[in-house]
Every structure is written in structure tokens, then in C-alpha cells.
Design an enzyme around this catalytic site. Structure first.
Site, mmCIF file in Angstrom:
data_model
loop_
_atom_site.group_PDB
_atom_site.id
_atom_site.type_symbol
_atom_site.label_atom_id
_atom_site.label_comp_id
_atom_site.label_asym_id
_atom_site.label_seq_id
_atom_site.Cartn_x
_atom_site.Cartn_y
_atom_site.Cartn_z
ATOM 1 N N HIS A 37 46.231 28.625 43.646
ATOM 2 C CA HIS A 37 44.920 28.689 44.304
ATOM 3 C C HIS A 37 44.777 27.552 45.313
ATOM 4 O O HIS A 37 45.483 26.535 45.222
ATOM 5 C CB HIS A 37 43.804 28.581 43.263
ATOM 6 C CG HIS A 37 43.613 29.847 42.465
ATOM 7 N ND1 HIS A 37 42.526 30.055 41.649
ATOM 8 C CD2 HIS A 37 44.386 30.961 42.383
ATOM 9 C CE1 HIS A 37 42.624 31.263 41.091
ATOM 10 N NE2 HIS A 37 43.755 31.821 41.510
ATOM 11 N N GLU A 61 42.396 25.248 45.877
ATOM 12 C CA GLU A 61 42.000 23.935 45.355
ATOM 13 C C GLU A 61 43.178 23.279 44.635
ATOM 14 O O GLU A 61 43.418 22.079 44.750
ATOM 15 C CB GLU A 61 40.817 24.067 44.383
ATOM 16 C CG GLU A 61 39.578 24.716 44.977
ATOM 17 C CD GLU A 61 39.534 26.221 44.728
ATOM 18 O OE1 GLU A 61 40.603 26.892 44.793
ATOM 19 O OE2 GLU A 61 38.439 26.746 44.485
ATOM 20 N N CYS A 119 37.306 28.656 40.694
ATOM 21 C CA CYS A 119 37.335 29.576 39.553
ATOM 22 C C CYS A 119 37.164 28.831 38.245
ATOM 23 O O CYS A 119 37.519 27.658 38.117
ATOM 24 C CB CYS A 119 38.658 30.343 39.546
ATOM 25 S SG CYS A 119 40.123 29.311 39.380
ATOM 26 N N CYS A 133 40.706 26.241 38.508
ATOM 27 C CA CYS A 133 40.507 25.150 39.458
ATOM 28 C C CYS A 133 39.390 24.201 39.028
ATOM 29 O O CYS A 133 39.449 23.004 39.290
ATOM 30 C CB CYS A 133 40.225 25.718 40.844
ATOM 31 S SG CYS A 133 41.660 26.577 41.525
HETATM 32 ZN ZN ZN Z 1 41.068 28.772 41.388
#
Ligand code: ZN
Length: 162
Positions: free
Chosen positions: A65, A67, A94, A104
Site C-alpha cells: 500500500h 502508506e 486501511c 496501514c
Molecule cells: Zn493500507
């Protein structure tokens, strides 16, 4: 909007540029993130903000992801500095991952360097219902700000390939 774009919108636009680097996939969002160390905060002795890192979805190998990538690209010595960094992300971090990977939200908390999370748009219920990232961050003393004005751009970028 008139005059100079707010600093927040400038950084969110930068995050959007990152989001547009994602290789689109129908099974995930395209998100961008920028981590900034504002001037006048611990660890930044300059007279200007420092961009510590950037990241976008799937930039690093695996189902990564934005981040996560941005945080992983920061050196350990910077991480140990316990700074008051701000992470700009085009979509709220998330709180649950279907893959079983660490969300994250938890990565941001574990990093120890992020004090503020600024998001461009909330996560649609496409893959995971009820993102509780915001609640979790607030409960742990992280400031959470929704930057308004780029929701459509952030959502369009996120759903590229859907
Ligand atoms: Zn995430």
C-alpha cells in the site's frame, strides 16, 4: 478558489501525482502518500518543510500500500528520531486487509514518527466495509484531518482500472 493554493492542497496534489503512478488493478485501489516533516517541528532545523518520503500502491514488491511504501522508504535513523511528521494520503489508511497483511493504520502507529494523518477521501466500501482507521488513529493520539476539495480527483485516481 483564489490566490495561493493552501499548503495542504499542495501536498495532497503531490500525493495525487504519486497515486497516478500506480499500475491500475481491478482488485485494489490506487493510492498515493507523501510524508512531510513540517518546519519548526522536532528533527527539522531548516526554515522549510522536508519531504521525507513518498509512496504509491504496489510501488514496492508484493501487494504493498502507498502508506506502507512511504514508511518503508524512510531510513531507520530517521524513524528513531521520533519526529512529528504528517502523512498525506489520497485515501484514508486501511484498518483491515483481506490479505492478512498489517494494515496501514497499524503501520502508521508503529512507525513512531507520524503525528498527523491528512486524507483526501474516505475509503469506499468496495473491498472492506467499515474502515475504522480514523477511530483507531484518534484513540492513539494521532491527529486526523480530512482535506477537502480533492475528493473527486482522489477517488478517480483510486478507482482507475475498476
Ligand atoms: Zn493500507
Amino acid at each position: 478558489m483564489t490566490g495561493k493554493m493552501s499548503q495542504d492542497l499542495e501536498y495532497m496534489n503531490l500525493a495525487l501525482e504519486e497515486a497516478k503512478k500506480c499500475i491500475p488493478t481491478p482488485t485494489a485501489f490506487c493510492v498515493g502518500a507523501v510524508i512531510v516533516l513540517p518546519k519548526g517541528t522536532p528533527g527539522n532545523s531548516l526554515d522549510e518543510d522536508i519531504i521525507l518520503s513518498t509512496g504509491y500502491s504496489r510501488e514496492l514488491p508484493g501487494n504493498t500500500h502507498a502508506e506502507q511504501c512511504a514508511l518503508e522508504k524512510i531510513s531507520d535513523s530517521t524513524k528513531s528520531a521520533k519526529s512529528s511528521a504528517v502523512i498525506y494520503t489520497t485515501m484514508e489508511p486501511c484498518s483491515e486487509r483481506l490479505s492478512g497483511n498489517l494494515p496501514c493504520t497499524d503501520r502508521i502507529l508503529a512507525s513512531g514518527i507520524v503525528k498527523t494523518v491528512k486524507v483526501g477521501v474516505m475509503e469506499p466500501d468496495t473491498f472492506v466495509k467499515n474502515n475504522v482507521g480514523k477511530q483507531k488513529l484518534l484513540q492513539n493520539g494521532i491527529e486526523y484531518v480530512h482535506i477537502t476539495g480533492l475528493e473527486k480527483e482522489c477517488l478517480d485516481a483510486a478507482t482507475a482500472g475498476h
